[in-house]
Scaffold this active site. Structure first.
Site, mmCIF file in Angstrom:
data_model
loop_
_atom_site.group_PDB
_atom_site.id
_atom_site.type_symbol
_atom_site.label_atom_id
_atom_site.label_comp_id
_atom_site.label_asym_id
_atom_site.label_seq_id
_atom_site.Cartn_x
_atom_site.Cartn_y
_atom_site.Cartn_z
ATOM 1 N N LYS A 124 1.755 3.481 -11.992
ATOM 2 C CA LYS A 124 1.929 2.481 -10.941
ATOM 3 C C LYS A 124 1.381 1.129 -11.376
ATOM 4 C CE LYS A 124 -0.749 1.696 -7.452
ATOM 5 N NZ LYS A 124 -1.564 1.736 -6.227
ATOM 6 N N ASP A 142 3.689 3.215 -4.403
ATOM 7 C CA ASP A 142 2.395 3.533 -3.802
ATOM 8 C C ASP A 142 2.644 4.339 -2.535
ATOM 9 O OD1 ASP A 142 3.365 1.718 -1.976
ATOM 10 O OD2 ASP A 142 1.583 0.432 -1.993
#
Length: 214
Positions: A124, A142
């Protein structure tokens, strides 16, 4: 988990997002690629607001890997101790700073593999840096994007990698660059976890979520 929406519905959704916010921006404050990496690494299990409060003064004196090493771990902790898991994060920041100095001449690499090899930097974080600094159409999934993707059917998936792939496969190419920002902002401020604000939702009529709030 909603079923995958069709191409035309997804295009309508992102057209609305684009009309409402043509140039969405990430909310983590940074001044260069290095401070962006550090800010995103610190943001794990923490809010952007909390990270920004901690890093405003920090980045004034330590905005390069070498300056961070010169600052030292103990002084770094003094700046970030309001952030969750700050001790472990401080260790990772020092380790990744050392690697950047020793292996990359103090520069942040622009490949996902190299970024993911840095301590405290996962997929991420790497995708955020590639997108926000180098303008690559990467998708940083997320909790907000995972929730919105599954609730709406924009990008359903059982895990974050599946949602990331669904975004890449189903969102039209001309929306890819800003897709994750639109989805994050939508999840953060409208399609909230416990009580989504469906009355204020731009895409309410296109969303199949069964538990819409009145």
């Amino acid at each position: 988990m909603a079923k995958q929406l069709d191409y035309h519905t997804i295009r309508k959704i992102f057209t609305r997002f684009q009309e409402a916010e043509p140039e969405p921006k990430g909310e983590l404050e940074h001044t260069n690629a290095y401070t962006l990496v550090v800010a995103v690494a610190l943001s794990a299990q923490a809010t952007d607001v909390g990270v920004n409060k901690a890093t405003r003064d920090l980045f004034k004196i330590a905005d390069t890997p070498q300056k961070m090493l010169d600052l030292g771990e103990d002084r770094l902790i003094g700046y970030i101790k309001t952030i969750g898991l700050y001790r472990n994060k401080a260790k990772n920041v020092m380790k990744l700073s050392r690697i950047l100095v020793d292996d990359y001449g103090g520069q942040v690499p622009n490949s996902r593999a190299a970024l993911e090899s840095l301590p405290g930097v996962g997929r991420k974080t790497a995708n955020v840096v590639l997108n926000m600094w180098w303008g690559q159409p990467t998708q940083a999934v997320d909790t907000h994007i995972f929730r919105v993707g599954n609730r709406t059917g924009i990008a359903p998936g059982k895990d974050v990698v599946a949602v990331e792939r669904a975004i890449e496969d189903h969102i039209p190419a001309d929306f890819q660059l800003h897709a994750h920002h639109w989805l994050i902002l939508h999840g953060r401020y409208v399609c909230k976890a416990r009580k989504p604000i469906c009355a204020n939702c731009l895409i309410r009529d296109l969303c199949p979520f069964e538990d819409k709030t009145l």
